[in-house]
Design a protein around this motif. Structure first.
Motif, short mmCIF file in Angstrom:
data_model
loop_
_atom_site.label_atom_id
_atom_site.label_comp_id
_atom_site.label_asym_id
_atom_site.label_seq_id
_atom_site.Cartn_x
_atom_site.Cartn_y
_atom_site.Cartn_z
N LYS A 70 -10.39 -28.89 2.65
CA LYS A 70 -11.47 -29.43 1.82
C LYS A 70 -12.78 -29.48 2.61
O LYS A 70 -13.86 -29.24 2.05
N GLY A 71 -12.68 -29.79 3.90
CA GLY A 71 -13.87 -29.79 4.74
C GLY A 71 -14.49 -28.41 4.82
O GLY A 71 -15.71 -28.25 4.72
N TYR A 72 -13.63 -27.41 4.98
CA TYR A 72 -14.12 -26.03 5.02
C TYR A 72 -14.78 -25.64 3.70
O TYR A 72 -15.86 -25.04 3.68
N GLN A 73 -14.16 -26.03 2.59
CA GLN A 73 -14.72 -25.69 1.28
C GLN A 73 -16.09 -26.34 1.07
O GLN A 73 -17.00 -25.72 0.52
N ALA A 74 -16.23 -27.58 1.55
CA ALA A 74 -17.51 -28.29 1.40
C ALA A 74 -18.61 -27.57 2.18
O ALA A 74 -19.74 -27.39 1.70
N LYS A 75 -18.29 -27.15 3.40
CA LYS A 75 -19.28 -26.44 4.20
C LYS A 75 -19.62 -25.08 3.59
O LYS A 75 -20.77 -24.66 3.56
N LYS A 76 -18.60 -24.40 3.08
CA LYS A 76 -18.82 -23.08 2.48
C LYS A 76 -19.73 -23.18 1.27
O LYS A 76 -20.60 -22.33 1.05
N GLU A 77 -19.56 -24.25 0.50
CA GLU A 77 -20.40 -24.45 -0.68
C GLU A 77 -21.86 -24.66 -0.27
O GLU A 77 -22.78 -24.14 -0.91
N ILE A 78 -22.06 -25.41 0.79
CA ILE A 78 -23.42 -25.67 1.27
C ILE A 78 -24.05 -24.38 1.80
O ILE A 78 -25.22 -24.08 1.55
N LEU A 88 -21.83 -10.38 8.76
CA LEU A 88 -20.73 -11.34 8.76
C LEU A 88 -21.21 -12.65 8.13
O LEU A 88 -22.26 -13.17 8.51
N SER A 89 -20.45 -13.18 7.19
CA SER A 89 -20.87 -14.42 6.54
C SER A 89 -20.71 -15.61 7.49
O SER A 89 -19.78 -15.64 8.30
N VAL A 90 -21.61 -16.57 7.39
CA VAL A 90 -21.56 -17.75 8.25
C VAL A 90 -20.28 -18.56 7.97
O VAL A 90 -19.64 -19.08 8.88
N SER A 91 -19.88 -18.63 6.71
CA SER A 91 -18.69 -19.41 6.36
C SER A 91 -17.43 -18.81 6.97
O SER A 91 -16.50 -19.54 7.34
N ASP A 92 -17.38 -17.49 7.12
CA ASP A 92 -16.22 -16.86 7.75
C ASP A 92 -16.12 -17.25 9.22
O ASP A 92 -15.03 -17.42 9.77
N VAL A 93 -17.27 -17.39 9.87
CA VAL A 93 -17.28 -17.79 11.27
C VAL A 93 -16.71 -19.20 11.42
O VAL A 93 -16.04 -19.53 12.39
N LEU A 94 -16.99 -20.06 10.42
CA LEU A 94 -16.50 -21.44 10.46
C LEU A 94 -15.02 -21.56 10.14
O LEU A 94 -14.41 -22.59 10.40
N LEU A 95 -14.44 -20.52 9.55
CA LEU A 95 -13.08 -20.60 9.03
C LEU A 95 -12.07 -21.05 10.08
O LEU A 95 -11.30 -21.99 9.86
N LEU A 96 -12.10 -20.40 11.24
CA LEU A 96 -11.12 -20.72 12.28
C LEU A 96 -11.29 -22.15 12.77
O LEU A 96 -10.32 -22.90 12.91
#
Length: 389
Positions: A70-78, A88-96
């Protein structure tokens, strides 16, 4: 009602010298601005150390999303569809990081906002030295200031001439210690409110500042006030010695075309008397014609070397005791010695012809134009002084 400025202090942002300076500065501004220091509860360990600043401690409130996905989803939405230049998308970098346990934590500050509050001062964190707690308080403070429509000014303690400029871009203005950070942020952020402190104040905001720096800032405030030296006037500290009277006369002749922009600080010593004349008298008699070309000049006892911090640069006819101190303290110095080859080492520069000396002094004048004293910045925040960027 007197305008009020809040200064937020956290645990690793204070040293004995910085504390002494903040007390001095609070006293210096007391008839102009109410300067109040605030400390988050996460830094309550420093309250006893800084009690003379009469700080107020405020509480924090943290709201945490404990589910990693859920934390990842919230950041991805922002972040939405933002990408790096390579695609490369920023959200993909945050995934790991996020699925490895990263959380979304929202911190809010419980600070009472008073109607006369016109600014919030705080240190800008950097990834190479600031704690997670510091960073959370910084972000929360920026949001708090935005919500209350209070200008927020960040200052440099750790170097800001780095690849990370996000934190520095969040405040409404940035106070830097050195020209490297000033010019770097000017270029990267295209921000109008970026100030560079004069050396006597910039040297205080360091983990290695000591009594020399504190004595220097006290002397600088005193000298500039009593001698009525405007901020726009460049100050040169001449390490004068009577054994080189001719050499210093030649220096004055060379820089005379720039004289109306300059204040000269001459060092003197009681043992430098010759016959019935003191060193001061010899300077004023021998250099009588040359001194008419300069905006102002003054005399300073060589037994108080910290007074050199008042100047924008030392100017000497030879390497000497004062230039050694300047080199140790990272104070800019220019040595004009036609008998030796040119050289640059750190803040020390040696030139051996008139043209290069004139160029070096012009550069000092240019650098001085970028500097703004802390008190002037505070008066700008309070709406009592023009912008002097």
């Amino acid at each position: 009602m007197m305008k009020k400025i809040l200064w937020l202090v956290q645990s690793n942002q204070i040293t004995p010298t910085i504390l002494d300076f903040l007390q001095l500065f609070q006293t210096r501004m007391e008839k102009l601005i109410e300067l109040s220091f605030i400390v988050p509860e996460t830094s309550s360990d420093i309250l006893e150390r800084i009690k003379d600043l009469h700080p107020d401690c405020f509480t924090l409130k943290n709201r945490t999303a404990t589910n990693a996905y859920k934390g990842y989803q919230a950041k991805k939405e922002i972040l939405k569809d933002s990408k790096f230049s390579c695609g490369l998308s920023v959200s993909d970098v945050l995934l790991l990081d996020d699925l490895g346990g990263g959380n979304v934590i929202q911190t809010t500050l419980n600070i009472k906002k008073e109607d006369n509050t016109c600014g919030l001062i705080l240190q800008i964190p950097t990834p190479l030295g600031s704690s997670e707690s510091e960073e959370r308080v910084f972000q929360a403070a920026v949001i708090w200031a935005r919500q209350h429509r209070i200008p927020i000014i960040g200052y440099e303690l750790l170097p800001l001439d780095t690849r990370w400029t996000l934190a520095a871009s969040l405040p409404d203005g940035v106070i830097t210690r050195y020209w490297e950070s000033h010019d770097h942020l000017k270029q990267r952020l295209n921000h109008q409110n970026i100030w560079q402190l004069p050396l006597y104040e910039a040297a205080i905001f360091s983990s290695v500042s000591a009594n020399f720096n504190l004595n220097g800032v006290k002397a600088s405030y005193h000298n500039r006030a009593t001698l009525k030296i405007p901020e726009t006037r460049t100050v040169l500290f001449l390490t004068h010695n009577v054994s080189m009277t001719y050499e210093y006369q030649e220096i004055l002749r060379i820089i005379a075309p720039l004289g109306k922009k300059l204040h000269l600080m001459f060092t003197f010593g009681e043992d430098q008397a010759r016959g019935s004349h003191s060193q001061k008298e010899m300077v004023e008699i021998i250099y009588k014609t040359e001194l008419t070309h300069f905006a102002s000049y003054s005399f300073h006892n060589m037994d108080s070397p910290w007074e050199m911090l008042t100047a924008d640069s030392l100017l000497a006819a030879s390497a000497c005791f004062q230039t050694s101190i300047a080199q140790e303290k990272n104070i800019p110095s220019i040595i004009f010695d036609p008998m030796l080859p040119p050289m640059t080492h750190g803040f020390k520069q040696r030139v051996n012809n008139a043209s290069h000396l004139l160029t070096a002094v012009k550069e000092v004048i240019s650098m001085n134009a970028k500097k703004t004293e802390l008190g002037t910045i505070f008066m700008q925040l309070a709406g009592s002084a023009p912008n002097n960027d």
